[in-house]
Motif scaffolding. Structure first.
Motif, mmCIF file in Angstrom:
data_model
loop_
_atom_site.group_PDB
_atom_site.id
_atom_site.type_symbol
_atom_site.label_atom_id
_atom_site.label_comp_id
_atom_site.label_asym_id
_atom_site.label_seq_id
_atom_site.Cartn_x
_atom_site.Cartn_y
_atom_site.Cartn_z
ATOM 1 N N ASP A 167 0.861 -1.177 0.000
ATOM 2 C CA ASP A 167 0.000 0.000 0.000
ATOM 3 C C ASP A 167 0.897 1.227 0.000
ATOM 4 O O ASP A 167 1.923 1.249 0.697
ATOM 5 C CB ASP A 167 -0.913 0.009 1.231
ATOM 6 N N ILE A 168 0.541 2.229 -0.779
ATOM 7 C CA ILE A 168 1.356 3.444 -0.837
ATOM 8 C C ILE A 168 0.516 4.661 -0.481
ATOM 9 O O ILE A 168 -0.705 4.642 -0.593
ATOM 10 C CB ILE A 168 1.989 3.647 -2.239
ATOM 11 N N GLU A 169 1.202 5.708 -0.039
ATOM 12 C CA GLU A 169 0.574 7.007 0.208
ATOM 13 C C GLU A 169 1.265 8.019 -0.694
ATOM 14 O O GLU A 169 2.497 8.059 -0.762
ATOM 15 C CB GLU A 169 0.721 7.418 1.677
ATOM 16 N N THR A 170 0.464 8.812 -1.388
ATOM 17 C CA THR A 170 1.015 9.715 -2.393
ATOM 18 C C THR A 170 0.606 11.165 -2.134
ATOM 19 O O THR A 170 -0.283 11.446 -1.330
ATOM 20 C CB THR A 170 0.540 9.318 -3.804
ATOM 21 N N MET A 171 1.242 12.057 -2.874
ATOM 22 C CA MET A 171 0.926 13.482 -2.784
ATOM 23 C C MET A 171 -0.178 13.887 -3.754
ATOM 24 O O MET A 171 -0.467 15.074 -3.905
ATOM 25 C CB MET A 171 2.188 14.302 -3.065
ATOM 26 N N GLY A 172 -0.782 12.930 -4.407
ATOM 27 C CA GLY A 172 -1.861 13.222 -5.343
ATOM 28 C C GLY A 172 -2.180 11.987 -6.154
ATOM 29 O O GLY A 172 -1.647 10.901 -5.900
ATOM 30 N N LEU A 173 -3.045 12.145 -7.141
ATOM 31 C CA LEU A 173 -3.488 11.000 -7.926
ATOM 32 C C LEU A 173 -2.657 10.764 -9.174
ATOM 33 O O LEU A 173 -2.641 9.663 -9.702
ATOM 34 C CB LEU A 173 -4.961 11.185 -8.323
#
Length: 336
Positions: A167-173
């Protein structure tokens, strides 16, 4: 809209259009809480971890573990389930399958005695008995939707201790930095979680390399990871000129969960799965849509507080992935 007690109102009128107002203001309350709680605290003291480095630079490794025996599907049971679905052969639809079974051809093996279908049956048997999960998955995907339970049975042709949930967390789509890479895998009766945090966007490349080195060719388990996480990671690898990309065999639980629990869940969000299937509700969680705002606040203030709920959110997602995988396996085993 009422702002929860203790939360500061936003200094702008914007809120993500896909985020309901109450969720947005709850996120603001959480942000204010952690900013106050961790003011003046160093990141290393707030989040226990270890700096790790590679040719691309340095990032921050956060590791934890919990007791949880991961469920699995027995390989022989999986083989029987695959062979009982005659629609895995070209030209056999629901109607033809029903006629064949009425005539006594109940499995792919039975069709070895059928003049018309024996060649295809022999070919498919060879693929299944090779134990190659990737080839088996390609065959199943060719004829059945990715929500079909047989897709989960294919995991029986992998070593459960090689499975890696991601699972990743990003600064946008789109085309924005990935700030946190989460991976979970089993070791005996424990789930080991490793999270690679970019303490600044300049550490993203190093975090990508550490994460990809960990998963290597391991089978992956995700929740919408085939459509989002893996393509996103590969795109960021291209951005940094790192070459290659993740091509692992991949088991995405989202379509499986939608099909299996469509009458039990109001929506298919992972937090909804937690609430309705496992009776858990998160406290002080950061909505995924607000992760960029929390991270930017950390970058601006150097206060590690906003990172705490991001790391916890990611860790909780991985834990729920493991529980959901085990639940789906249990249901498959129970259905015979």
């Amino acid at each position: 809209m009422v702002i929860p007690e203790g939360a500061a109102p936003p200094d702008h009128d914007f809120m993500p259009s896909w985020l309901y107002g109450d969720a947005y203001y709850e996120g603001q309350r959480v942000l204010v809480k952690y900013l106050k709680e961790y003011e003046g605290v160093r990141l290393e003291d707030a989040i226990g971890g270890t700096p790790v480095s590679n040719d691309a630079g340095e990032c921050y490794l956060i590791e934890s573990s919990s007791d949880f025996p991961l469920g699995k599907i027995d390989r022989e049971s999986a083989r029987k389930a695959l062979l009982s679905n005659l629609r895995l052969l070209r030209g056999i639809g629901p109607g033809t399958e029903a006629k064949l079974k009425k005539a006594g051809y109940h499995t792919i093996e039975d069709l070895l005695a059928h003049k018309r279908w024996r060649a295809q049956a022999r070919r498919l048997l060879g693929i299944i008995d090779s134990g190659d999960a990737c080839r088996i998955q390609e065959e199943v995907w060719h004829w059945l939707p990715r929500s079909h339970p047989l897709n989960l049975h294919i995991t029986a042709f992998t070593n459960v201790e090689q499975l890696v949930a991601l699972d990743i967390e990003t600064m946008g789509l789109f085309s924005r930095p990935i700030i946190l890479f989460g991976a979970a895998f089993t070791k005996g009766e424990k789930i080991i979680t490793r999270q690679y945090l970019a303490r600044g966007v300049e550490e993203e490349a190093a975090a990508i390399e550490e994460f990809c080195s960990l998963v290597e060719s391991s089978p992956l388990v995700s929740y919408n990871g085939r459509s989002f996480d893996v393509p996103y990671i590969n795109q960021r690898r291209v951005y940094y000129g790192l070459g290659g990309g993740l091509q692992n065999v991949h088991f995405d639980l989202l379509p499986l969960a939608r099909r299996a629990f469509r009458h039990k869940l109001p929506d298919a969000r992972l937090t909804t799965v937690e609430k309705y299937l496992f009776g858990q509700e998160r406290k002080d969680d950061v909505p995924g849509a607000l992760v960029p705002e929390f991270y930017e606040e950390y970058l601006h203030t150097k206060n590690p507080g906003p990172l705490i709920p991001i790391v916890e959110h990611n860790r909780n997602d991985l834990a729920t992935l493991a529980r959901l995988y085990s639940k789906l396996c249990e249901d498959c085993n129970g259905s015979g």
